[in-house]
Each structure stands twice: as C-alpha cells, then as structure tokens.
Design an enzyme around this catalytic site. Structure first.
Site, PDB file in Angstrom:
ATOM      1  CG  ASP A 346      -1.834   1.159   1.309  1.00  0.00           C
ATOM      2  OD1 ASP A 346      -2.676   1.297   0.405  1.00  0.00           O
ATOM      3  OD2 ASP A 346      -1.711   1.944   2.270  1.00  0.00           O
ATOM      4  CD  GLU A 381      -2.084   2.259  -3.532  1.00  0.00           C
ATOM      5  OE1 GLU A 381      -3.260   2.533  -3.844  1.00  0.00           O
ATOM      6  OE2 GLU A 381      -1.693   2.203  -2.351  1.00  0.00           O
TER       7      GLU A 381
END
Length: 692
Positions: A346, A381
């Site tokens: 993330d 990401e």
C-alpha cells in the site's frame, strides 16, 4: 549424541521470584522452548526495559521482570524466563528513558507497549468489540503447523488472474457458508473460486489492526475502520477474522486456508501496509513503536512532529536500517511460516522516501534481492498521499510489479465512450510498452485493473455518473471525483430495460478487454455478479451491506458471471495474450493495432470509434498458431470492420461477442465466412484464429 548437541539453558539468577538467564539476542519476539520462554526486544534510546506478565483478560500485570544489565548487549534486551506456561500468560513491555518530544524521544514508563515482533495480539479477538484490558498485549505462539510436503508450483506473474477481496466482506452476507466473515468462510468458497477461474486471491489487510479506530455514528449507523489500513502489529494475523478462538495457536485457520488454496492451485497475496501505523500523529495512542524508538520508526520534522505522506497521521521511516530489518524480517516470516506467495504494498512510493524520494531506496532494493523472497511476488501501489506518482518509474530492480493506475484511467475512459482515449487505451491493453521497458521490466511489470477496493465497483462504474458517499458522513467530499464512469442513462438502480441491458453489456466489455490485455489482470470480488456499493466509491468505514458482497445478485447477474468465467478460461488457453508464445508462424508481429481497415489506424485522428489489438505467436505446447483479435467499439452505433487476412488455411472464429444477445460466448467458436464483421454499438468482439 543428539541430546548432547541440543542447547541446555540453566538459570543464572532470580529476579522478582522468576529464574532467568541471558537470552537469545538474535531471536526477536517471544519464543517458547521446553523449559523456558525467550523474550528479545531492542531499543536505541531506552535506559531500562521491563517485561510485564498478565493473566488472560486481567488489567494489571501479575509479574514485572526487569531486564538485568547482563541481559543487554548493545541496544538489545534478551532474557530467558523459566517455569512459564505459555497458555497462562500474556505479555507486554514497559520502557524508561528520556522524554524530549522536540527531539522525538517519547520514553515514559506509564505506557504499556506491544512487542513489535508479537506473533499474536490479544484484546480485540471479537470483531467490533473494544479492548477489554485497556491496551494491547501479545501471546506466545506455537509455530508447529504441519505443512507436509506442500510445495506448490509457482505461477508466473503474467499468468496470474488476481481476485481482490476483503476477508470479512466476502462471505459476511453469504448464507451458504457456516462461518461467514472469516478465513474459514473463504475456505468454504474455494469451489466457487475454482469455477470463476481465478488463480490468485489478494487479501486486503489481515495483519492485526484496530477496526474501531475513529469509530463514529452517522444516521444511526456505527462507522468503523472496516478496510483495516491501520496496522497494530505486522507479524500477527487479525484474530477477529478467525472463526474460532486460537489461544497460543493464532494463525492456524489462516494457514489451513492458504494450504487449501494452494491445493487448488490458487496463490495468496497479502495487501501490506508499511507506510504508516495505527499510532497516528501527536494525538494518537502509544501502542508500540512510539514507546520503543519513536525517532527511529517514524519520519519526524525538525521539531519532533510527524511527516504525513501517508495521509493517515504518520509515515514509517522505511529506510532506516532498523526499520528495513524489521520489514524484511516480517515478510520473511509470512513467507516461511504462512507460505504466502506475494505482497501488494500500500502506498509503496513511501518505501522509497527518506523525506524526499530516493533514487535507489535501500528497502525496495533489499526486498528485490532477498534470497528468501526470491520467488515471492512484489507488487507496488506506485504512489503516495504526498503527491509522489511513480507508475512506470517505480525503482523495480527487475523484480517489482506495479498497480497500473494509468490502465484503469485510460481503458475506463475509452470503454465508456471517450473516443479520444483510444491511443492510450491500446497502449495499456498491449502491456503499456510506452511506460514499461520490457527489456528491463520483463512481462510482469503491469498489474492491470479497472476496479479495486478503492473506488467504484464494476456495476457502479456503469450505474453512476457521480460518487454517492453521503453515508460516510463527510458531506460527500471524500473519495475521488475522477471516476471516468457512466450511468448508461439513469443514475443508480433502474427498471429501464434498455439501461439494464446496456449495463450488463458494459460489464462484459470490461471483462473481455481486461482478460485480453498483456500484463496481470486483477478485479474486485463481486464484480463478476454485479455487486454494488450503491455509488459509494470510498467505503472504508462501512461495515454493513454497502461493503459486504450481496450474493443474491449472482442469480440476477448470472450472465455476467458466466461471461467472466468464460474469459478467464479463454485467457489461460492463449499464450499470445500473456506473452508466453513463440514467434508467429504466420509472420505476424507479437502485438499490432488495427482500425476499421486492418493494419491501418490513424492515431492522429481526434476520435477513434473502433480499434483492435491482435496478439500473435506460436503455441509451443499445443503446436499451433495462437492468434487473438480483440475488437472494441465504444461508439453508440454499430460499425462494419474488415478483418486481417489469415494465411496457411487459418480462418477467424468468434469466441465472444457482447453485442450478440442470442449468444455472447462460444464454447465452440464459430467460423466467420466473410472478410468483415459487424461490431455492434458499445460492444466488444473476441476472435481467435484456427484451421478448422
């Protein structure tokens, strides 16, 4: 002879009624042995460290054991404590040292701290129930799970079809499972996943997190941190995702799930959050890292405040050597003890920050070259909340893949009718060669997706022109405004037959294109049967019917499910799509672009109504030519398209046609006798070459 080789520890002193001796300094966390338990932690700034032992669910410790000076080497405290039964206690730490907030030093003995290497966390074993002891504690876990000879074949990144799911939301509303909302519930749905055809699940955060962080009430509904992007402990599974209590065996149900998925040739990818923690900013709680070494674990401003590149209050100082080691230890643990196949990071751009972006960030590089992670998928990401956007430029070291946010944006735009986006969309479908140099990045760089947990579901993408996040309580100001969605003529649910039919077709178009694109496809759980979040594109706080999958919709959207399952199987049959085919025996290039006339596509035109991508190669396994022709017409009228001529006795066969109401999928593809085909309005046709 073997017994003589085994280490034997004997007490060297008695501290507060407990026999102890110096411990194993290199073994972080707590480890049980036959006669003793080893406790090891480290702190650069602490002057003293105490081990606290609690009876289960009791608020006060029944024992406090200070680490003697001879149980410290450098910054490491390590102590072996004899006579403990791991089922009879929980543990935590208390450290003392300087309190100098402007220098980032926050040592205070009043704070009870969780072991940063805790393998199991107590206190929130029941979902949505507040801590019953006033703080987090750890348990000692028996890592004696028997994996047997389990060594599944690793699936190459480009051959994965990833299915992103929330553990709780996936089965919470499914009346067919015995243990809804749990790891066991997912295990019950493995036959469904097999039918769907996916071969990898990406689980949203399963590390222990605080779902009650920031809880509030809006319109009579309790809102909590449902997604779980606020890690409390990086080494411990979320115990509230287990169907049964697992005292001192935490993680067994998750391991059983992973083993069963592997037995069914489905890999497991974890969504991990190393960019921030649940401790928040200056106003946040002391859970662990703040009290152990605040100035090491977090990026701090010159006056001791927290940099917030994560948008969540703090930013983990990922490129400090101590933090690098902790993150590597963590990932190695999940691979070795849980047999996890990959990680999605993330806001991964934060991993490359040292305040400002680094050219060769050591953490990213270390993970790329880690020997134990050598065949583990690493997915970034490639952006953060501080404005750093690195899609196509993330420091990959020939190992990392990326969530391709440009695929989402460009293909969404074109499929909804943005004819000006054709050129960009074709590049994305071809594997984004304009942003990923395949000579350096290989075939595994791009993870292609149109939907994920963050944003509209696929049904909502074609049912809403605007977000509808009022239920979140922020006046509909949260969530992205750049959705590139289209409601097909009516906002939200409708009984208009033509609108409903068009939405079904648009969803099928999306699956056809996604699963016929070079790169690794990923889609959101429930998209295959039209799951809706009622227009909410930021359902992070909705632990209710907004976020939970509504399995009753599968009957209503059976045609979409069947089409999705057909296309996953189609993709697996065609190595030319994934890039695994040899050179084409027909002399075609590996990838080519076409318009209404084959081999001709004028990218200078402001609008391109109909575009096609051809993937060509030789299927060495089947010993035949493998050629796939993807035709897209996002225009509102049908278009006749001339097809490329096929030499060597080959002819085109229709494998899928979303514009054909009578038959959209062809288990036995139908031969085209003419040299052209009508691509219906707002539809996609998939052709394959065959000699039959």
């Amino acid at each position: 002879m073997l017994e003589e080789m085994m280490p034997r520890w004997v007490p060297t002193e008695n501290v507060n009624g407990f026999e102890i001796c110096p411990g194993l300094y290199r073994d972080e966390g707590a480890t049980a042995f036959q006669s003793a338990v080893n406790f090891t932690v480290h702190s650069k700034g602490a002057v003293t460290c105490e081990l606290l032992l609690f009876h289960r669910k009791e608020p006060e410790p029944y024992a406090v054991i200070p680490f003697p000076e001879n149980c410290r080497i450098g910054d490491v405290f390590s102590m072996m404590v004899f006579g403990l039964d791991i089922e009879e206690f929980e543990y935590a730490y208390r450290l003392d040292g300087p309190w100098k907030p402007k220098e980032g030093l926050l040592f205070d003995k009043k704070h009870i701290l969780l072991d940063p290497y805790a393998k199991a966390v107590t206190g929130q074993s029941v979902w949505g129930k507040a801590l019953n002891t006033g703080g987090y504690r750890a348990r000692v876990v028996r890592n004696n799970f028997f994996w047997g000879s389990e060594k599944p074949d690793k699936i190459p990144m480009e051959k994965l079809i990833i299915y992103e799911m929330h553990v709780r939301g996936f089965t919470k509303m499914d009346k067919s499972v015995r243990h809804p909302g749990t790891f066991a519930g997912i295990k019950e749905k493995i036959p469904y996943l097999k039918t769907l055809g996916i071969n990898a699940v990406e689980l949203m955060p399963i590390f222990e997190f605080d779902e009650l962080q920031g809880s509030r009430e809006v319109d009579g509904k309790k809102l909590i941190d449902y997604w779980g992007y606020n890690t409390v402990s990086f080494f411990a599974p979320n115990t509230s995702y287990a169907a049964s209590t697992e005292y001192n065996r935490e993680g067994v149900e998750l391991k059983e799930l992973i083993r069963e998925l592997h037995d069914n040739q489905i890999e497991v990818i974890l969504d991990v959050v190393f960019n921030h923690t649940a401790e928040g900013n200056e106003c946040g709680p002391f859970i662990s890292f703040k009290g152990f070494d605040n100035q090491i674990y977090y990026m701090l401003t010159p006056d001791g405040k927290y940099y917030n590149f994560s948008g969540c209050g703090n930013t983990v100082n990922c490129n400090h050597p101590v933090v690098i080691k902790m993150i590597q230890d963590c990932l190695r643990y999940w691979v070795a003890e849980y047999r996890v196949d990959g990680f999605r990071f993330d806001l991964a751009s934060i991993l490359g920050r040292n305040g400002s972006p680094m050219e060769n960030p050591p953490l990213v590089k270390n993970l790329a070259y880690d020997s134990l992670l050598a065949d583990t998928k690493l997915i970034a990401e490639a952006w953060d909340a501080g404005g750093l956007y690195q899609v196509g430029s993330f420091p990959a070291f020939r190992r990392w893949s990326e969530w391709n946010g440009r695929y989402r944006d460009d293909v969404r735009e074109y499929l909804k009718g943005g004819l000006w986006a054709a050129g960009a969309a074709l590049q994305r479908i071809a594997g984004s060669p304009d942003i990923y140099d395949t000579r350096i990045r290989g075939k595994h760089a791009s993870v292609n997706f149109l939907t994920c947990h963050d944003g509209f579901t696929l049904y909502d993408l074609y049912s809403y022109n605007q977000k509808h996040n009022e239920a979140n309580g922020w006046g509909n100001l949260d969530g992205s405004d750049d959705n590139r969605s289209w409601n097909c003529g009516a906002e939200g649910d409708t009984d208009q037959v033509m609108v409903v039919e068009l939405r079904h077709r648009m969803m099928k178009n999306a699956f056809a294109v996604l699963l016929c694109s070079r790169g690794t496809p990923m889609f959101l759980a429930g998209d295959e049967f039209g799951n809706t979040q009622f227009g909410n594109n930021n359902a992070y706080c909705q632990d209710n019917e907004i976020s939970w999958l509504d399995w009753t919709r599968k009957e209503k959207f059976q045609d979409v499910f069947d089409f999705c399952a057909y296309m996953t199987a189609f993709r697996k049959r065609h190595p030319s799509i994934t890039g695994d085919a040899g050179a084409s025996s027909l002399g075609f290039p590996e990838i080519s672009f076409h318009g209404e006339v084959p081999w001709k596509l004028d990218f200078s035109r402001p609008e391109i109504r109909t575009a096609a991508v051809m993937f060509a190669g030789y299927d060495n396994k089947m010993a035949k030519e493998d050629c796939v022709y993807l035709l897209m017409n996002p225009y509102w009228e049908g278009v006749w398209v001339e097809l490329p001529q096929l030499p060597g006795g080959y002819s085109w066969h229709v494998a899928a046609n979303t514009g054909d109401k009578k038959q959209e999928i062809y288990q036995n593809p139908v031969r085209i006798s003419e040299e052209r085909i009508l691509v219906g309005p707002r539809s996609v046709i998939v052709l394959e070459a065959d000699q039959q």
